[in-house]
Scaffold this motif. Structure first.
Motif, PDB file in Angstrom:
ATOM      1  N   ARG A 182      55.841   7.925   0.296  1.00 28.35           N
ATOM      2  CA  ARG A 182      55.693   6.520   0.368  1.00 28.35           C
ATOM      3  C   ARG A 182      57.369   5.784   0.677  1.00 28.35           C
TER       4      ARG A 182
ATOM      5  N   ASP B 267      51.628   5.508   4.491  1.00 25.54           N
ATOM      6  CA  ASP B 267      50.703   5.104   3.843  1.00 25.54           C
ATOM      7  C   ASP B 267      49.825   6.131   3.233  1.00 25.54           C
ATOM      8  N   THR B 268      49.856   6.378   1.821  1.00 26.95           N
ATOM      9  CA  THR B 268      49.199   7.346   1.198  1.00 26.95           C
ATOM     10  C   THR B 268      47.804   7.088   0.439  1.00 26.95           C
ATOM     11  N   ARG B 269      47.319   5.754   0.814  1.00 27.60           N
ATOM     12  CA  ARG B 269      45.955   5.452   0.187  1.00 27.60           C
ATOM     13  C   ARG B 269      44.918   6.198   0.682  1.00 27.60           C
TER      14      ARG B 269
END
Length: 415
Positions: free
Chosen positions: A336, A341-343
């Protein structure tokens, strides 16, 4: 991953232990930190506030002769200046530290202002001890080192130490280390260290004007060193929530500002952001420890006279991979900071993305990325691995390092 779950570690047990949120946090020492471009002009006033009256400026030859930093500081001190000692070459050979201490005593200095990188701040703390202990010859220092296994533990009770002031010209952040210093016994090929809780900077001034003239290779590589601090502190012994927040913010600042902070870019604000990031990468000292990347770097640095910025460039990406089986959750946080974007990503996938981001970060600035690029022979790797085992970072690594073969896994991958 190149590295399997380490046979010396029960991964489930490790993760269970991490869920027991407990520990302690020792308050940091009372170092005053002043930051901002042009703040160096207030150095004299800041020293006077601390009670300093007579100042010896310490530096290496390159900073003294090829930049304006030392001259500007010395001129600004005016009649408080006791002179300049600029003989502290890389890793400060012990003869230079003794010479500087003798000059400080002879000139009545009560304050040491170190201008440079970690070599200067590390040496300044040793010089302060030499002054307090009355050590005036190389022979005395070398004998003490031999008697105390190269780690001096002086009794400074009731003794006066000079004020310590640091003006960094790199991003190595050694001025924020607490409790110790070191110099190099270049005759024996090892460092003599000193440890005492009173050894820390009383004042640190962060001003990008003082970094003008720092060559890009040194500036950028020590920026990677600051990133190395952030990464190792995420998951080594002593990690805790109070440390995570500033180091993740520091990593984001370095990812954002270091690539555009080259001297040729002419952006003093970007350089100041990097100086502040290097400071934040060390916040919480001395409540943390470094791990395997630093352990390898310490050996490569001394044995081959390689700057610690370069050692971080060639070790950290591979150490991250080695440690991923037990630290993916923490490494995912770094993704992050890199703007990923680690979603929807698993921790493992996010950790892999973070490692790629660090790879790209190092390569994108033209830094060395392999041990072989430092002209270190592959045949030396077994000896290096054995030496690494003597460094405390092996005990602090999230995967406990107990064998040379573990180190060899990383060295082979990094070579």
């Amino acid at each position: 991953s190149r590295f399997p779950i380490n046979p010396f570690l029960d991964g489930d047990l490790y993760m269970a232990q991490q869920k027991l949120l407990q520990g302690e946090f020792n308050p940091a020492v009372p170092t005053r930190i002043v930051f901002g471009n042009g703040k160096i002009d207030s150095l004299k006033d800041e020293i006077q506030k601390l009670g300093g009256k007579r100042v010896l400026v310490l530096s290496g030859r390159t900073v003294a002769e090829k930049t304006d930093a030392v001259r500007r500081i010395n001129d600004g001190l005016g009649d408080m200046s006791a002179g300049v000692y600029s003989g502290l070459t890389q890793r400060a050979p012990l003869s230079t530290a003794v010479e500087a201490a003798n000059l400080a005593l002879a000139s009545g200095a009560d304050t040491l202002v170190g201008v440079g990188g970690s070599t200067i701040s590390d040496a300044a703390r040793m010089i302060a001890v030499l002054m307090a202990e009355g050590i005036t010859t190389v022979e005395q220092l070398r004998q003490l080192g031999e008697e105390q296994d190269m780690l001096l533990s002086p009794n400074l009770d009731g003794k006066v130490l000079p004020l310590q002031v640091a003006v960094p010209t790199t991003l190595s952040a050694g001025e924020f280390n607490m409790g110790g210093g070191n110099v190099l016994d270049d005759q024996a090929g090892h460092k003599i260290r000193v440890r005492h809780p009173r050894l820390y900077a009383d004042l640190i001034m962060l001003d990008s004007l003082m970094t003008e003239g720092t060559p890009d290779w040194l500036w950028l590589s020590t920026g990677v060193k600051a990133m190395d601090h952030c990464i190792e502190r995420l998951y080594t012994t002593g990690n805790q929530p109070a440390i995570d927040a500033p180091i993740l913010a520091a990593a984001e600042m370095l990812f954002t500002h270091l690539p555009g902070s080259r001297e040729s870019d002419g952006d003093p604000e970007a350089r100041l952001q990097c100086l502040v990031a290097a400071w934040m990468s060390m916040m919480g000292a001395p409540n943390f420890a470094m791990g395997l990347s630093h352990a390898i770097g310490h050996i490569l640095g001394v044995k081959y006279s390689v700057g610690h910025g370069y050692t971080s460039c060639v070790t950290q990406p591979y150490v991250m991979e080695f440690n991923r089986p037990v630290s993916a959750t923490k490494q995912a946080l770094l993704a992050r900071s890199a703007g990923i974007d680690t979603r929807g990503m698993s921790d493992e996938a996010a950790a892999e993305a973070a490692a790629r981001a660090v790879d790209d970060f190092v390569l994108g600035m033209g830094m060395p990325h392999r041990i072989r690029e430092l002209e270190i022979p592959e045949s030396d790797l077994p000896e290096i691995a054995e030496l690494v085992l003597t460094d405390g970072g092996c005990q602090n690594n999230p995967i406990l390092i107990t064998s040379a073969e573990q180190v060899m896994e990383v060295l082979r991958a990094a070579f």
